[in-house]
Write a protein that holds these residues in place. Structure first.
Motif, PDB file in Angstrom:
ATOM      1  N   THR A 177       0.869  -1.001   0.122  1.00 59.98           N
ATOM      2  CA  THR A 177      -0.079  -0.106  -0.058  1.00 59.98           C
ATOM      3  C   THR A 177       0.939   1.216   0.016  1.00 59.98           C
ATOM      4  O   THR A 177       0.538   2.438  -0.759  1.00 59.98           O
ATOM      5  N   ASP A 193       2.105   1.734  -3.547  1.00 57.87           N
ATOM      6  CA  ASP A 193       1.054   2.043  -4.444  1.00 57.87           C
ATOM      7  C   ASP A 193       0.657   3.684  -4.339  1.00 57.87           C
ATOM      8  O   ASP A 193       0.494   4.413  -5.218  1.00 57.87           O
ATOM      9  N   ILE A 194       0.471   3.985  -2.790  1.00 58.63           N
ATOM     10  CA  ILE A 194       0.162   5.355  -2.748  1.00 58.63           C
ATOM     11  C   ILE A 194       1.344   6.289  -3.081  1.00 58.63           C
ATOM     12  O   ILE A 194       0.944   7.435  -3.431  1.00 58.63           O
ATOM     13  N   ARG A 201       3.390   5.965  -5.388  1.00 61.22           N
ATOM     14  CA  ARG A 201       3.526   6.176  -7.022  1.00 61.22           C
ATOM     15  C   ARG A 201       2.227   6.962  -7.216  1.00 61.22           C
ATOM     16  O   ARG A 201       2.587   7.775  -8.451  1.00 61.22           O
ATOM     17  N   THR A 202       1.122   6.691  -6.662  1.00 66.14           N
ATOM     18  CA  THR A 202       0.025   7.627  -7.141  1.00 66.14           C
ATOM     19  C   THR A 202       0.111   9.044  -6.845  1.00 66.14           C
ATOM     20  O   THR A 202      -0.051  10.107  -7.684  1.00 66.14           O
ATOM     21  N   THR A 203       0.700   9.290  -5.694  1.00 69.37           N
ATOM     22  CA  THR A 203       0.815  10.777  -4.978  1.00 69.37           C
ATOM     23  C   THR A 203       2.111  11.311  -5.560  1.00 69.37           C
ATOM     24  O   THR A 203       2.390  12.492  -5.192  1.00 69.37           O
ATOM     25  N   GLY A 204       3.369  10.635  -5.971  1.00 70.22           N
ATOM     26  CA  GLY A 204       4.432  11.025  -6.473  1.00 70.22           C
ATOM     27  C   GLY A 204       5.479  11.498  -5.568  1.00 70.22           C
ATOM     28  O   GLY A 204       6.414  11.940  -5.351  1.00 70.22           O
ATOM     29  N   VAL A 248       2.711   9.251   2.889  1.00 70.49           N
ATOM     30  CA  VAL A 248       1.666   8.382   2.102  1.00 70.49           C
ATOM     31  C   VAL A 248       0.261   8.353   2.561  1.00 70.49           C
ATOM     32  O   VAL A 248      -0.609   7.789   2.147  1.00 70.49           O
ATOM     33  N   THR A 261      -3.856  12.475   2.059  1.00 69.53           N
ATOM     34  CA  THR A 261      -5.013  12.420   1.063  1.00 69.53           C
ATOM     35  C   THR A 261      -6.310  11.703   1.866  1.00 69.53           C
ATOM     36  O   THR A 261      -5.956  10.577   2.520  1.00 69.53           O
ATOM     37  N   ASP A 271      -8.353   9.739   0.317  1.00 71.96           N
ATOM     38  CA  ASP A 271      -8.350   8.294  -0.336  1.00 71.96           C
ATOM     39  C   ASP A 271      -7.277   7.322   0.408  1.00 71.96           C
ATOM     40  O   ASP A 271      -8.009   6.492   0.755  1.00 71.96           O
ATOM     41  N   ALA A 272      -6.197   8.155   0.559  1.00 69.37           N
ATOM     42  CA  ALA A 272      -5.313   7.204   1.274  1.00 69.37           C
ATOM     43  C   ALA A 272      -5.482   6.936   2.642  1.00 69.37           C
ATOM     44  O   ALA A 272      -5.415   5.762   3.241  1.00 69.37           O
ATOM     45  N   ARG A 319      -8.213   4.151   2.852  1.00 70.65           N
ATOM     46  CA  ARG A 319      -7.726   2.919   2.523  1.00 70.65           C
ATOM     47  C   ARG A 319      -6.814   2.202   3.485  1.00 70.65           C
ATOM     48  O   ARG A 319      -6.976   1.258   3.886  1.00 70.65           O
TER      49      ARG A 319
END
Length: 387
Positions: A34, A37-38, A40-43, A81, A84, A86-87, A90
């Motif tokens: 996780t 993943d996060i 990568r998504t958030t930079g 991470v 946000t 969504d993070a 999750r």
């Protein structure tokens, strides 16, 4: 025919046993995958490893340094991470799922809202996202045949100056998933007495709070948490052992240790974490063994599942191996935890009588009818009821 001694539980029985958890940090229990993943998504590009297995190993190695300060540094990555909505949803949902799959039926999970504001969320939005995640995780667990209830503890940081604000936040959401307040961070140089206004406010509001004390620092930290601040529970409290003298087979309690035992102050002990931060040398030498024999109100906890590479089942597994604990001992620790939870009395009692005791009775019945088991002894009052 004499009743045989209850057998040592197997790893599978330990996993299936209903467990209650009071001390678990949300930002210390993320799945490595996780985090990747996060990020990568958030930079977020500062992770030391991008392979989940190697990242998990990195966290455990950093936590094994023996330094509480180094241990706390690992949280820079997990918090990064968790910025946000969504993070946060999750991470909280996965936390509830993971605990439930490990046999945890009740958990109080703590986090510091002030550490999740970098992407523009408000304190209220952080709390609401985490609460939503816990509810989603509880539902997913039910869908998979597991029962769990998760309450949130809002944590203020010892080195910051927002404790009163976080205490007010905890009070505002006390009927919406938040069950209490906590204060955490490095103990040395940051005594809990710096935050008396927050504790006084919580007491006026008849709210619950726990304080990290007696982990890396000694008896003064415990004394201040109890006598100046009025803590309901002690986060760790492992250094209470410094006020207990053992000589020639005799045990003598100092005034503070006697007070803690007499007042039934719950101790949120986290064996693996305590070893990592140097509060104990080995599981066999961990103070939990003596404190259990002396009937302190000891509970077993995970602290940070990612950094310690642990679960509640692993914590109990280590204690079973170190001290030969049986299912009766596990039930004793678990009932202690439920008695010390921050939910209302009738709800605690229902959890003990309708979930925990029947769950252990079922496991003991399996042992009873195992080949050659005979008749198990009746559990003693302390083992069956906690203390």
């Amino acid at each position: 025919m004499q009743n045989p001694t209850p057998s040592v539980p197997t790893a599978e029985q330990i996993r299936r046993a209903p467990k209650a958890l009071l001390h678990d940090h949300l930002d210390g229990g993320l799945r490595p995958g996780t985090i990747v993943d996060i990020a990568r998504t958030t930079g977020y590009t500062e992770l030391p490893e991008t392979d989940p297995d190697r990242l998990g190993a990195w966290f455990r190695e950093a936590a094994d340094s023996g330094s509480l300060e180094r241990y706390l540094e690992t949280f820079a990555h997990t918090c990064a991470v968790m910025q946000t909505r969504d993070a946060l949803v999750r991470v909280a949902a996965e936390c509830a799922e993971d605990l439930a799959a490990d046999g945890v039926v009740y958990a109080e999970v703590r986090y510091a809202p002030e550490q999740h504001l970098e992407a523009g969320l408000t304190l209220e939005e952080v709390v609401e996202a985490v609460n939503e995640g816990f509810r989603q995780g509880e539902q997913r667990a039910r869908d998979n045949g597991h029962r769990i209830r998760v309450g949130a503890l809002l944590t203020a940081m010892r080195h910051a100056a927002r404790s009163k604000e976080i205490a007010e936040l905890a009070n505002r959401y006390r009927d919406s998933g938040v069950v209490g307040f906590d204060i955490a961070g490095a103990e040395a140089g940051y005594p809990p007495t710096r935050h008396l206004d927050a504790f006084d406010y919580l007491k006026r509001e008849n709210n619950h709070f726990t304080i990290h004390a007696g982990e890396a620092f000694g008896l003064p930290s415990i004394w201040q948490a109890l006598q100046w601040c009025g803590a309901d529970r002690l986060g760790h409290g492992v250094r209470i052992i410094d006020d207990i003298e053992q000589k020639d087979g005799e045990v003598s309690l100092g005034r503070l240790a006697a007070y803690v035992r007499d007042k039934r102050v719950p101790l949120e002990m986290c064996p693996t974490s305590n070893l990592q931060t140097g509060a104990a040398e080995s599981y066999r030498e961990h103070p939990i063994g003596l404190l259990r024999r002396l009937h302190f109100r000891v509970t077993v906890n995970t602290d940070n599942r990612l950094m310690s590479g642990t679960t509640m089942s692993r914590e109990f597994g280590h204690l079973v191996e170190a001290f030969g604990y049986t299912l009766d001992d596990m039930q004793w620790f678990t009932v202690n935890a439920m008695k010390s939870a921050f939910i209302p009395f009738d709800e605690r009692l229902a959890m003990i009588n309708e979930v925990i005791k029947p769950g252990y009775a079922e496991l003991k019945a399996e042992w009873l009818f195992a080949p050659g088991a005979g008749t198990p002894p009746v559990a003693s009052g302390s083992a069956a009821s906690g203390s």
